[in-house]
Each structure stands twice: as C-alpha cells, then as structure tokens.
Design a protein around this motif. Structure first.
Motif, short mmCIF file in Angstrom:
data_model
loop_
_atom_site.label_atom_id
_atom_site.label_comp_id
_atom_site.label_asym_id
_atom_site.label_seq_id
_atom_site.Cartn_x
_atom_site.Cartn_y
_atom_site.Cartn_z
N PRO A 94 2.14 84.10 158.25
CA PRO A 94 2.96 85.32 158.30
C PRO A 94 3.90 85.30 159.51
CG PRO A 94 0.65 85.84 157.88
CD PRO A 94 0.69 84.39 158.23
N VAL A 95 5.18 85.44 159.25
CA VAL A 95 6.17 85.37 160.32
C VAL A 95 5.88 86.39 161.40
CG1 VAL A 95 8.61 85.75 160.87
CG2 VAL A 95 7.98 84.37 158.89
N GLU A 96 5.45 87.59 161.00
CA GLU A 96 5.19 88.66 161.97
C GLU A 96 4.03 88.33 162.90
OE1 GLU A 96 5.33 88.95 158.76
OE2 GLU A 96 7.25 89.98 158.42
N GLU A 97 3.20 87.34 162.54
CA GLU A 97 2.09 86.92 163.38
C GLU A 97 2.43 85.67 164.19
OE1 GLU A 97 -1.49 86.45 161.18
OE2 GLU A 97 -1.40 88.43 160.25
N MET B 150 25.49 92.25 165.62
CA MET B 150 24.88 90.95 165.30
C MET B 150 23.56 91.19 164.57
SD MET B 150 25.08 87.68 165.42
CE MET B 150 26.52 87.59 166.50
N PRO B 151 23.40 90.69 163.35
CA PRO B 151 22.13 90.88 162.63
C PRO B 151 20.99 90.18 163.34
CG PRO B 151 23.54 89.30 161.48
CD PRO B 151 24.38 89.90 162.57
N ALA B 152 19.79 90.73 163.17
CA ALA B 152 18.63 90.23 163.90
C ALA B 152 18.38 88.75 163.64
CB ALA B 152 17.39 91.05 163.54
N HIS B 153 18.62 88.29 162.40
CA HIS B 153 18.28 86.90 162.08
C HIS B 153 19.22 85.90 162.76
CE1 HIS B 153 21.46 87.57 159.09
NE2 HIS B 153 21.53 86.25 158.96
N ARG B 154 20.35 86.37 163.34
CA ARG B 154 21.23 85.48 164.09
C ARG B 154 21.19 85.75 165.59
NH1 ARG B 154 21.45 81.30 161.82
NH2 ARG B 154 23.13 80.68 163.24
N ALA B 155 20.48 86.81 165.99
CA ALA B 155 20.47 87.21 167.39
C ALA B 155 19.87 86.13 168.29
CB ALA B 155 19.71 88.53 167.56
N LEU B 156 18.73 85.54 167.87
CA LEU B 156 18.07 84.54 168.70
C LEU B 156 18.93 83.30 168.88
CD1 LEU B 156 14.36 84.75 167.50
CD2 LEU B 156 15.36 85.68 169.59
N VAL B 157 19.56 82.84 167.81
CA VAL B 157 20.42 81.67 167.91
C VAL B 157 21.59 81.95 168.86
CG1 VAL B 157 21.92 80.10 166.64
CG2 VAL B 157 19.79 80.87 165.61
N THR B 158 22.16 83.14 168.73
CA THR B 158 23.26 83.52 169.62
C THR B 158 22.80 83.52 171.08
OG1 THR B 158 24.19 84.92 167.87
CG2 THR B 158 24.97 85.30 170.11
N ASP B 159 21.60 84.06 171.33
CA ASP B 159 21.08 84.09 172.69
C ASP B 159 20.86 82.68 173.24
OD1 ASP B 159 21.09 86.83 172.56
OD2 ASP B 159 18.94 87.02 172.19
N LEU B 160 20.30 81.80 172.41
CA LEU B 160 20.02 80.44 172.86
C LEU B 160 21.31 79.68 173.17
CD1 LEU B 160 17.08 79.47 170.46
CD2 LEU B 160 16.95 80.22 172.84
N MET B 161 22.35 79.89 172.37
CA MET B 161 23.63 79.24 172.65
C MET B 161 24.27 79.83 173.91
SD MET B 161 23.96 76.80 170.51
CE MET B 161 22.17 76.66 170.83
N ASN C 45 6.55 87.43 168.92
CA ASN C 45 7.40 87.72 170.07
C ASN C 45 8.88 87.47 169.77
OD1 ASN C 45 5.29 88.51 171.79
ND2 ASN C 45 4.87 86.39 172.37
N GLN C 46 9.17 86.42 169.01
CA GLN C 46 10.56 86.12 168.71
C GLN C 46 11.18 87.15 167.78
OE1 GLN C 46 11.36 81.84 167.90
NE2 GLN C 46 9.30 81.44 168.68
N ASP D 65 16.82 86.66 154.47
CA ASP D 65 17.66 86.06 155.50
C ASP D 65 17.00 84.81 156.06
OD1 ASP D 65 19.69 88.04 155.46
OD2 ASP D 65 18.45 89.36 156.69
N ARG D 66 17.79 83.82 156.42
CA ARG D 66 17.29 82.58 156.99
C ARG D 66 17.26 82.69 158.51
NH1 ARG D 66 14.14 78.97 155.02
NH2 ARG D 66 15.29 79.20 153.05
N TRP D 67 16.05 82.56 159.08
CA TRP D 67 15.84 82.63 160.52
C TRP D 67 15.51 81.24 161.06
CZ3 TRP D 67 14.36 87.25 163.65
CH2 TRP D 67 14.63 88.47 163.00
N LEU D 68 15.91 80.98 162.30
CA LEU D 68 15.48 79.78 163.01
C LEU D 68 14.55 80.20 164.13
CD1 LEU D 68 18.67 77.54 163.37
CD2 LEU D 68 16.79 77.32 161.75
N PHE D 69 13.37 79.56 164.18
CA PHE D 69 12.38 79.87 165.20
C PHE D 69 12.03 78.61 165.99
CE2 PHE D 69 11.43 83.04 161.83
CZ PHE D 69 11.59 84.21 162.58
N PHE D 70 11.56 78.82 167.22
CA PHE D 70 11.00 77.74 168.01
C PHE D 70 9.48 77.78 167.85
CE2 PHE D 70 14.09 76.46 171.67
CZ PHE D 70 14.87 75.80 170.73
N ALA D 71 8.91 76.66 167.40
CA ALA D 71 7.46 76.56 167.20
C ALA D 71 6.88 75.70 168.32
CB ALA D 71 7.15 75.95 165.84
N PRO D 72 6.30 76.31 169.36
CA PRO D 72 5.81 75.54 170.51
C PRO D 72 4.51 74.80 170.21
CG PRO D 72 5.32 77.86 170.81
CD PRO D 72 6.11 77.76 169.54
#
Length: 248
Positions: A124-127, A1-12, A131-132, A94-101
């Motif tokens: 900057p995404v890395e900042e 699973m590529p990193a940019h889809r890993a978080l979405v997979t985990d959330l589902m 954590n995500q 790659d297109r990533w989806l993030f949660f912005a609290p």
C-alpha cells in the motif's frame, strides 16, 4: 503543482546547484545473465546493480560521501550505503515517482533486498511511502523549507530520505537514460541488454565529491564485482533454493 509531480519538482530544485557529470561504460554481463536466469528466485536487475554498487562503495568511500554546504562547505562520509531505487507507482490514476531506500545493501543478501523492493512495488502506497505522500501534499513553501533543512543541515535525515546513491532505469521499456539526475552524490542507470549480454551503464556524479578517473575506476570495479561475486551469489542462491525444495 499537482501532488504527484511535487516531489519530482522538489528533487530537481535540490539538484539545480549540483555540478554533475555523467560517464558511461559498456558492461559484459553474459555470465551473470545466465546465472540469474537459472536462479529459481527472481532477482531484478535493479537489485543486482544496487548490490554490486554498494559492494564497490566498500572499496571507494567516495560513494558514501556527501557534499554539505552548511554551516561551511565540507564532505560527510556515511558509515554504510543507503541506496535509493526509483519506483514508479500509480495512485488514483496518476503516475508517481518514489525513492525506495535500501540501507546496508553491501551487507544484506540479494533475496532480502528483493523482498524489500517487492514491498515497495506492491505494498500500500500510503504505508510504504507514507512520508513522501504526506510531504507531497504540504504547501509549496513548507516543502521547500523542510527539504532545505534536510539537504543542508540534517545530514542524517538527508541520507535517510535521499540515500548515498540512487539507481534508476527504464531498461525494461528498451530505453537508456543518458543523464540521470537526482540530488545524491551519484546516480547509476543502465540500459537494455543486447543478445551478447552487454549493456551500457552510466554514473552521474557530483564533481565536487569525485573526479572522472575515480568514477572510471568505480565503473570497472562494479563490472568486475558483477562478473565474479554476483555470479557466485546467484549460484549460491540457486543451490540454496534447490536444496530447500529437495528437503521439502
């Protein structure tokens, strides 16, 4: 699973055990649309809905409650809202989806919340999503273990990472999400606005925490807040901005 889809997979994966139901109401937001249009400071619709929904949580504590299954099934009520806006960012093609609290949206101003969102959207995404991004590159079983601990055991970290509710939309592309899914008690989404200033607003909710009658009341209360208090807040922001410009 590529990193940019890993978080979405985990959330589902986290969402799979949540019995969610969706309800929809058409909001009449013509007056708010006009007040927002007149405001010199651009405030996104996502922040406007986030603010109104957080204010509704003061009236409906269920919006701050979370079902926890460990060590026994119970409900936890957080003292403040933590709204997560779903943000799409491009990283290395790659297109990533993030949660912005955004915590305490019922307390902080529209202008401050918009500033936070803009940092999430352009910083900057890395900042801003450090954590995500780091978690997405962990091995599969390490990620799942960390998520399980946060989701079922560490209620404070669960709220910090996932929020008490989420806001997601693709209305800017002229599309409505019919069944939004996220591992939170409720997820609000809205569709594109028509010429009459109306749009469909949906809430997908954990049926273990809330029932349909209460969610209908929440939808009505959110619309009322947007038609009254949010209109006034935009008028106040417009006056403040113009006063500053005149003073300068």
């Amino acid at each position: 699973m590529p990193a940019h889809r890993a978080l979405v997979t985990d959330l589902m994966w986290l969402h799979r055990t949540m019995p969610t139901v969706s309800q929809v109401k058409t909001f009449d937001l013509k007056v708010l649309r006009d007040a927002r249009k007149d405001c010199p400071r651009r405030i996104s619709w996502a922040i406007t809905f986030l603010r109104a929904y957080a204010l509704a949580a003061e009236e409906f504590p269920s919006l701050r409650r979370t079902y926890l299954s460990w060590p026994w099934p119970h409900l936890y009520e957080h003292p403040e809202t933590v709204g997560n806006v779903v943000v799409s960012r491009e990283v290395s093609g790659d297109r990533w989806l993030f949660f912005a609290p955004i915590a305490g949206a019922e307390t902080f101003s529209l202008e401050r919340q918009q500033g936070l969102l803009e940092r999430y959207q352009s910083g900057p995404v890395e900042e801003v999503f450090k954590n995500q991004v780091r978690l997405a590159h962990f091995p599969f079983y390490v990620r799942r273990l960390l998520w399980w601990l946060r989701f079922h055991w560490m209620r404070g970290k669960r709220i910090k990472r996932l929020g008490t509710f989420a806001v997601t939309t693709v209305a800017g592309q002229g599309v409505t999400i019919l069944d939004p899914r996220a591992p939170v008690t409720s997820t609000l989404t809205y569709g594109p606005m028509n010429e009459a200033g109306q749009c469909d607003v949906a809430i997908a909710y954990d049926h273990r925490v809330m029932d349909g009658k209460e969610v209908a009341d929440i939808l009505n209360a959110t619309e009322r807040i947007m038609q009254t208090r949010m209109v006034q807040e935009f008028h106040d922001l417009t006056w403040q901005r113009r006063s500053r410009a005149s003073a300068a």
